[in-house]
Design a protein around this motif. Sequence first.
Motif, PDB file in Angstrom:
ATOM      1  N   GLN A 137       0.886  -1.089   0.073  1.00  0.00           N
ATOM      2  CA  GLN A 137      -0.013  -0.208   0.016  1.00  0.00           C
ATOM      3  C   GLN A 137       0.943   1.352   0.029  1.00  0.00           C
ATOM      4  O   GLN A 137       0.457   2.162  -0.851  1.00  0.00           O
ATOM      5  CB  GLN A 137      -1.020  -0.133   1.323  1.00  0.00           C
ATOM      6  N   GLU A 138       1.848   1.375   0.824  1.00  0.00           N
ATOM      7  CA  GLU A 138       2.720   2.351   0.780  1.00  0.00           C
ATOM      8  C   GLU A 138       3.597   2.629  -0.627  1.00  0.00           C
ATOM      9  O   GLU A 138       3.799   3.859  -0.901  1.00  0.00           O
ATOM     10  CB  GLU A 138       3.719   2.235   1.937  1.00  0.00           C
ATOM     11  N   ASP A 139       3.735   1.469  -1.336  1.00  0.00           N
ATOM     12  CA  ASP A 139       4.439   1.852  -2.560  1.00  0.00           C
ATOM     13  C   ASP A 139       3.432   2.443  -3.455  1.00  0.00           C
ATOM     14  O   ASP A 139       3.701   3.717  -4.197  1.00  0.00           O
ATOM     15  CB  ASP A 139       4.688   0.401  -3.360  1.00  0.00           C
ATOM     16  N   ILE A 140       2.172   2.252  -3.633  1.00  0.00           N
ATOM     17  CA  ILE A 140       1.026   2.973  -4.291  1.00  0.00           C
ATOM     18  C   ILE A 140       0.878   4.146  -3.636  1.00  0.00           C
ATOM     19  O   ILE A 140       0.856   5.051  -4.591  1.00  0.00           O
ATOM     20  CB  ILE A 140      -0.375   2.137  -4.219  1.00  0.00           C
ATOM     21  N   ARG A 141       0.797   4.641  -2.634  1.00  0.00           N
ATOM     22  CA  ARG A 141       0.550   5.898  -2.152  1.00  0.00           C
ATOM     23  C   ARG A 141       2.035   6.642  -2.382  1.00  0.00           C
ATOM     24  O   ARG A 141       1.725   8.149  -2.537  1.00  0.00           O
ATOM     25  CB  ARG A 141       0.754   5.790  -0.407  1.00  0.00           C
ATOM     26  N   VAL A 191       3.756   6.303  -5.220  1.00  0.00           N
ATOM     27  CA  VAL A 191       3.598   6.809  -6.679  1.00  0.00           C
ATOM     28  C   VAL A 191       2.365   7.775  -6.424  1.00  0.00           C
ATOM     29  O   VAL A 191       2.725   9.028  -7.163  1.00  0.00           O
ATOM     30  CB  VAL A 191       2.873   5.694  -7.261  1.00  0.00           C
ATOM     31  N   LEU A 192       1.307   7.632  -5.918  1.00  0.00           N
ATOM     32  CA  LEU A 192       0.334   8.806  -5.915  1.00  0.00           C
ATOM     33  C   LEU A 192       0.769  10.226  -5.744  1.00  0.00           C
ATOM     34  O   LEU A 192       0.564  11.141  -6.113  1.00  0.00           O
ATOM     35  CB  LEU A 192      -0.885   8.122  -5.287  1.00  0.00           C
ATOM     36  N   LYS A 193       1.434  10.042  -4.482  1.00  0.00           N
ATOM     37  CA  LYS A 193       2.044  11.475  -3.817  1.00  0.00           C
ATOM     38  C   LYS A 193       3.048  12.092  -4.894  1.00  0.00           C
ATOM     39  O   LYS A 193       2.944  13.249  -4.875  1.00  0.00           O
ATOM     40  CB  LYS A 193       2.729  11.168  -2.530  1.00  0.00           C
ATOM     41  N   ASN A 194       3.830  11.320  -5.717  1.00  0.00           N
ATOM     42  CA  ASN A 194       4.755  12.023  -6.575  1.00  0.00           C
ATOM     43  C   ASN A 194       3.931  12.406  -7.840  1.00  0.00           C
ATOM     44  O   ASN A 194       4.726  12.736  -8.824  1.00  0.00           O
ATOM     45  CB  ASN A 194       5.907  10.979  -6.653  1.00  0.00           C
ATOM     46  N   LYS A 195       2.709  12.018  -8.005  1.00  0.00           N
ATOM     47  CA  LYS A 195       2.031  12.735  -9.323  1.00  0.00           C
ATOM     48  C   LYS A 195       1.882  13.765  -9.599  1.00  0.00           C
ATOM     49  O   LYS A 195       1.637  14.622  -8.865  1.00  0.00           O
ATOM     50  CB  LYS A 195       0.712  11.755  -9.406  1.00  0.00           C
TER      51      LYS A 195
END
Length: 68
Positions: A58-62, A64-68
């Motif tokens: 979940q942290e990996d996905i977060r 990615v989304l944070k750095n979008k």
Amino acid sequence: MSELAIATMERLIRKGSGLRVSEDAAKEIGQYLEGEGIRISQQAALFAKHAGRKTITQEDIRLVLKNK
């Protein structure tokens, strides 16, 4: 063709807009969301590999989304 169900896409659009939805619109958003999901997954996989893991968390996905 998207793997996401048309009925699910119709519900998402109706929920966000309150309007009726054409089947073509539901298909179009499904294709877009599938593409975004694949791109996010690919970036998350890089984070997981960098951390020495074979599992996307979940942290990996977060991240990615944070750095979008």
